[in-house]
Design a protein around this motif. Structure first.
Motif, PDB file in Angstrom:
ATOM      1  N   TRP A   1      87.110 -52.649 -91.356  1.00 44.79           N
ATOM      2  CA  TRP A   1      87.454 -51.408 -90.663  1.00 44.79           C
ATOM      3  C   TRP A   1      87.790 -51.772 -89.226  1.00 44.79           C
ATOM      4  O   TRP A   1      86.906 -51.895 -88.375  1.00 44.79           O
ATOM      5  N   TYR A   2      89.074 -51.960 -88.944  1.00 42.97           N
ATOM      6  CA  TYR A   2      89.455 -52.359 -87.590  1.00 42.97           C
ATOM      7  C   TYR A   2      89.555 -51.164 -86.648  1.00 42.97           C
ATOM      8  O   TYR A   2      89.466 -51.305 -85.432  1.00 42.97           O
ATOM      9  N   ASN A   3      89.742 -49.966 -87.198  1.00 45.38           N
ATOM     10  CA  ASN A   3      89.558 -48.717 -86.461  1.00 45.38           C
ATOM     11  C   ASN A   3      90.392 -48.625 -85.178  1.00 45.38           C
ATOM     12  O   ASN A   3      89.897 -48.249 -84.120  1.00 45.38           O
ATOM     13  N   LYS A   4      91.661 -48.945 -85.312  1.00 50.27           N
ATOM     14  CA  LYS A   4      92.590 -48.834 -84.194  1.00 50.27           C
ATOM     15  C   LYS A   4      93.846 -48.096 -84.644  1.00 50.27           C
ATOM     16  O   LYS A   4      94.308 -48.271 -85.776  1.00 50.27           O
ATOM     17  N   ALA A   5      94.444 -47.335 -83.739  1.00 51.62           N
ATOM     18  CA  ALA A   5      95.668 -46.605 -84.070  1.00 51.62           C
ATOM     19  C   ALA A   5      96.888 -47.514 -84.071  1.00 51.62           C
ATOM     20  O   ALA A   5      97.843 -47.275 -84.826  1.00 51.62           O
ATOM     21  N   LEU A   6      96.909 -48.531 -83.227  1.00 52.02           N
ATOM     22  CA  LEU A   6      98.021 -49.492 -83.154  1.00 52.02           C
ATOM     23  C   LEU A   6      99.374 -48.798 -82.996  1.00 52.02           C
ATOM     24  O   LEU A   6     100.387 -49.263 -83.526  1.00 52.02           O
ATOM     25  N   ASP A   7      99.397 -47.690 -82.294  1.00 49.84           N
ATOM     26  CA  ASP A   7     100.635 -46.941 -82.020  1.00 49.84           C
ATOM     27  C   ASP A   7     101.337 -46.460 -83.285  1.00 49.84           C
ATOM     28  O   ASP A   7     102.558 -46.237 -83.281  1.00 49.84           O
ATOM     29  N   GLN A   8     100.602 -46.283 -84.353  1.00 52.34           N
ATOM     30  CA  GLN A   8     101.188 -45.780 -85.592  1.00 52.34           C
ATOM     31  C   GLN A   8     101.352 -44.267 -85.534  1.00 52.34           C
ATOM     32  O   GLN A   8     100.503 -43.550 -85.007  1.00 52.34           O
TER      33      GLN A   8
ATOM     34  N   GLU B   1      92.309 -63.748 -95.540  1.00 51.94           N
ATOM     35  CA  GLU B   1      93.167 -64.363 -94.529  1.00 51.94           C
ATOM     36  C   GLU B   1      94.341 -65.092 -95.166  1.00 51.94           C
ATOM     37  O   GLU B   1      95.460 -65.071 -94.638  1.00 51.94           O
ATOM     38  N   ALA B   2      94.111 -65.720 -96.313  1.00 56.35           N
ATOM     39  CA  ALA B   2      95.202 -66.397 -97.010  1.00 56.35           C
ATOM     40  C   ALA B   2      96.234 -65.393 -97.508  1.00 56.35           C
ATOM     41  O   ALA B   2      97.451 -65.628 -97.434  1.00 56.35           O
ATOM     42  N   LYS B   3      95.764 -64.240 -98.008  1.00 54.88           N
ATOM     43  CA  LYS B   3      96.687 -63.218 -98.503  1.00 54.88           C
ATOM     44  C   LYS B   3      97.503 -62.631 -97.364  1.00 54.88           C
ATOM     45  O   LYS B   3      98.723 -62.437 -97.490  1.00 54.88           O
ATOM     46  N   MET B   4      96.861 -62.355 -96.247  1.00 53.93           N
ATOM     47  CA  MET B   4      97.589 -61.795 -95.104  1.00 53.93           C
ATOM     48  C   MET B   4      98.637 -62.783 -94.590  1.00 53.93           C
ATOM     49  O   MET B   4      99.745 -62.388 -94.221  1.00 53.93           O
ATOM     50  N   ALA B   5      98.293 -64.059 -94.591  1.00 54.24           N
ATOM     51  CA  ALA B   5      99.265 -65.073 -94.173  1.00 54.24           C
ATOM     52  C   ALA B   5     100.426 -65.150 -95.151  1.00 54.24           C
ATOM     53  O   ALA B   5     101.582 -65.284 -94.747  1.00 54.24           O
ATOM     54  N   GLN B   6     100.118 -65.023 -96.443  1.00 55.25           N
ATOM     55  CA  GLN B   6     101.164 -65.117 -97.476  1.00 55.25           C
ATOM     56  C   GLN B   6     102.186 -63.991 -97.349  1.00 55.25           C
ATOM     57  O   GLN B   6     103.389 -64.230 -97.467  1.00 55.25           O
ATOM     58  N   ILE B   7     101.731 -62.780 -97.080  1.00 57.00           N
ATOM     59  CA  ILE B   7     102.628 -61.636 -97.033  1.00 57.00           C
ATOM     60  C   ILE B   7     103.102 -61.328 -95.610  1.00 57.00           C
ATOM     61  O   ILE B   7     103.938 -60.446 -95.408  1.00 57.00           O
ATOM     62  N   GLY B   8     102.551 -62.027 -94.624  1.00 58.43           N
ATOM     63  CA  GLY B   8     103.026 -61.864 -93.252  1.00 58.43           C
ATOM     64  C   GLY B   8     102.424 -60.687 -92.520  1.00 58.43           C
ATOM     65  O   GLY B   8     103.003 -60.234 -91.517  1.00 58.43           O
ATOM     66  N   ASP B   9     101.273 -60.200 -92.957  1.00 64.50           N
ATOM     67  CA  ASP B   9     100.625 -59.126 -92.223  1.00 64.50           C
ATOM     68  C   ASP B   9      99.710 -59.731 -91.156  1.00 64.50           C
ATOM     69  O   ASP B   9      99.101 -60.792 -91.380  1.00 64.50           O
ATOM     70  N   LEU B  10      99.591 -59.046 -90.026  1.00 60.79           N
ATOM     71  CA  LEU B  10      98.870 -59.610 -88.898  1.00 60.79           C
ATOM     72  C   LEU B  10      97.434 -59.090 -88.876  1.00 60.79           C
ATOM     73  O   LEU B  10      97.193 -57.887 -88.880  1.00 60.79           O
ATOM     74  N   PRO B  11      96.459 -59.996 -88.821  1.00 59.79           N
ATOM     75  CA  PRO B  11      95.044 -59.567 -88.843  1.00 59.79           C
ATOM     76  C   PRO B  11      94.616 -59.000 -87.492  1.00 59.79           C
ATOM     77  O   PRO B  11      95.143 -59.338 -86.446  1.00 59.79           O
ATOM     78  N   GLU B  12      93.609 -58.135 -87.558  1.00 62.01           N
ATOM     79  CA  GLU B  12      92.973 -57.583 -86.367  1.00 62.01           C
ATOM     80  C   GLU B  12      91.553 -58.114 -86.190  1.00 62.01           C
ATOM     81  O   GLU B  12      90.913 -57.816 -85.200  1.00 62.01           O
ATOM     82  N   HIS B  13      91.073 -58.873 -87.162  1.00 63.17           N
ATOM     83  CA  HIS B  13      89.716 -59.423 -87.048  1.00 63.17           C
ATOM     84  C   HIS B  13      89.745 -60.818 -86.429  1.00 63.17           C
ATOM     85  O   HIS B  13      90.793 -61.450 -86.336  1.00 63.17           O
TER      86      HIS B  13
END
Length: 502
Positions: A438-445, A490-502
């Motif tokens: 739960w990173y709990n940020k709006a990230l300008d979305q 972390e491996a899945k996020m790297a594979q699909i190119g999504d950026l982690p917040e943790h």
């Protein structure tokens, strides 16, 4: 011969509300035919449990950070490649009828479809407006039946060529409006109360208690077809709660009383017990929901009967699903958004008599981002490099490869939305465990709003704790499991190119 492909998708239809899944709360004989004559998938998951992003993932075969459709208020750029364009260019007749919900106007309306008629926004149940290439028009009747009729008409007109049909029902999106032919369902019995209906959200991340999706306090008067009481007043010396002009039906507190009126019959109900009032709301909510579902089942039957009549059943892939899961009182909730199981799991049933063995089930993990490549595989169309899923064909046909990645990734971006208060998170689920951050940020979305909530981890053993009641993230005995799941994330996020917040 290349098969026809029919993709039937409803909106907010939980797997538990399909009798083939065995929950026993309703009967859907026509949808069940797909399971009996094909496959029932028990581990199909959504990559973002909300309407618009899920539809974008299905159409494009990409995750939402790639297709840029992350929240309910971000629209799809229709210049992007999609599965309909690829099938059309390979010789398929393509049609889209029903709920689109990816934006309106020249920049967002359907592309890649030879024919399309879609409802604006969420659409209406009765005498709905439709938008098509020729403009906007209103069609008399019930939306589910109209969308079914458009779909069967398309099938009849294209029976002599391969076709790809997306039949997207507005139902059973709330507020529910059943067709009168189903109004008597559940009149004489109650829907069983979920085991976790009175969940107190202990041992979970703060997001669970913060969500404004509770049947006890967050349903609207329209949801349960009630008229708001007029107050304040005194009844037998007790205060009657003044709920006038409040859209939500608040939770009744100890010592308070309320009298409510059925909007359609005028029948009056009086309550002074909070639990009894909560269960009353649950029954009205669920019965309207299940009655609304029933017209979808009728429509599936009409489509299957049309295929039989035209001699197309053997060579037509028919899929039934929903755009995500839906809480039906589990944890006291309605709606979706969360990565908890009832919201994460999509129903998925598929029939292709020429290839899919009848009466089979699978728990090999698949996701909605895989659907587009599955369509292309069956159509014999080369898989494009931009798609991020994988064809489910081998899974559907009972020959899952040993190296199949048994992992689902989910990310909900619309932090602390105004209506439901669901917090932003991402995570993964494998065959046994689920890890959520739960990173709990709006990230300008669009539609998201920061609230200062600190981040948290959740880890669940879905085998030992199927209701996800015990967060194991801080349990020292689960450190190795936590580290394993975090590495997978972390491996899945790297594979699909999504950026982690943790």
């Amino acid at each position: 011969m290349r098969p026809n492909i029919i993709f039937i998708m409803s909106d907010d239809h939980a797997a538990r509300a399909i009798s083939a899944y065995g929950a026993g709360i309703n009967k859907t004989p026509n949808i069940d035919r797909l399971a009996a004559e094909g496959l029932r998938h028990d581990a199909c998951y959504v990559t973002n449990s909300i309407c618009t992003p899920s539809r974008a993932a299905i159409l494009t075969g990409t995750y939402n950070h790639v297709n840029c459709v992350t929240t309910l208020t971000t629209d799809l750029d229709n210049r992007m490649p999609n599965v309909a364009k690829l099938l059309s260019s390979s010789g398929y007749a393509t049609g889209m009828f029903g709920k689109w919900h990816l934006g309106e106007g020249p920049a967002h309306q359907p592309t890649g479809f030879d024919e399309w008629q879609v409802v604006p926004g969420q659409g209406e149940y009765w005498d709905p407006a439709f938008i098509g290439p020729e403009g906007r028009r209103r069609i008399p009747g019930y939306a589910t039946d109209i969308i079914t009729d458009m779909s069967t008409d398309f099938i009849r007109r294209h029976k002599d060529e391969p076709f790809f049909l997306m039949c997207h029902h507005k139902a059973p999106h709330r507020p529910f409006e059943p067709h009168p032919r189903h109004n008597a369902l559940w009149d004489d019995e109650d829907v069983p109360l979920p085991e976790t209906f009175n969940d107190d959200y202990r041992n979970r991340a703060a997001a669970a208690a913060a969500a404004k999706m509770r049947i006890k306090s967050d349903l609207t008067w329209e949801d349960i077809n009630l008229v708001q009481p007029i107050g304040p007043a005194e009844v037998a010396g007790e205060r009657v709660v003044d709920f006038l002009n409040m859209r939500r039906v608040p939770e009744l507190q100890e010592g308070e009383s309320i009298e409510v009126i059925c909007a359609s019959t005028g029948e009056r109900f009086r309550f002074d017990d909070p639990q009894a009032f909560a269960e009353f709301k649950y029954q009205r909510f669920m019965k309207r929901y299940l009655r609304t579902v029933q017209a979808i089942d009728d429509g599936v039957g009409s489509i299957l009967d049309t295929l039989e009549e035209l001699g197309l059943a053997e060579n037509t892939l028919v899929i039934y699903t929903s755009d995500q899961g839906f809480f039906l009182g589990e944890h006291g909730w309605f709606d979706k958004r969360f990565m908890y199981e009832e919201s994460l799991q999509m129903p998925f049933l598929a029939r292709l008599p020429a290839a899919i063995p009848a009466g089979t089930t699978t728990r090999d993990i698949c996701c909605n981002v895989d659907f587009a490549q599955t369509f292309l595989d069956y159509a014999g169309v080369l898989e494009p490099s931009f798609m991020q899923g994988r064809s489910m064909r081998a899974v559907l046909e009972g020959r899952t490869p040993e190296e199949w990645d048994q992992l689902a990734y989910h990310r909900y971006w619309m932090h602390n939305d105004a209506f439901h208060g669901a917090w932003a998170h991402y995570g993964i689920r494998d065959q046994r465990y689920k890890l959520i951050y739960w990173y709990n940020k709006a990230l300008d979305q669009h539609g998201a709003e920061d609230n200062g909530a600190p981040p948290e981890w959740e880890l669940f053993d879905c085998e030992q704790d199927p209701h996800e009641l015990w967060n194991l993230a801080d349990d020292p005995e689960q450190t190795a499991v936590f580290d394993m799941m975090r590495a997978k994330l972390e491996a899945k996020m790297a594979q699909i190119g999504d950026l982690p917040e943790h």
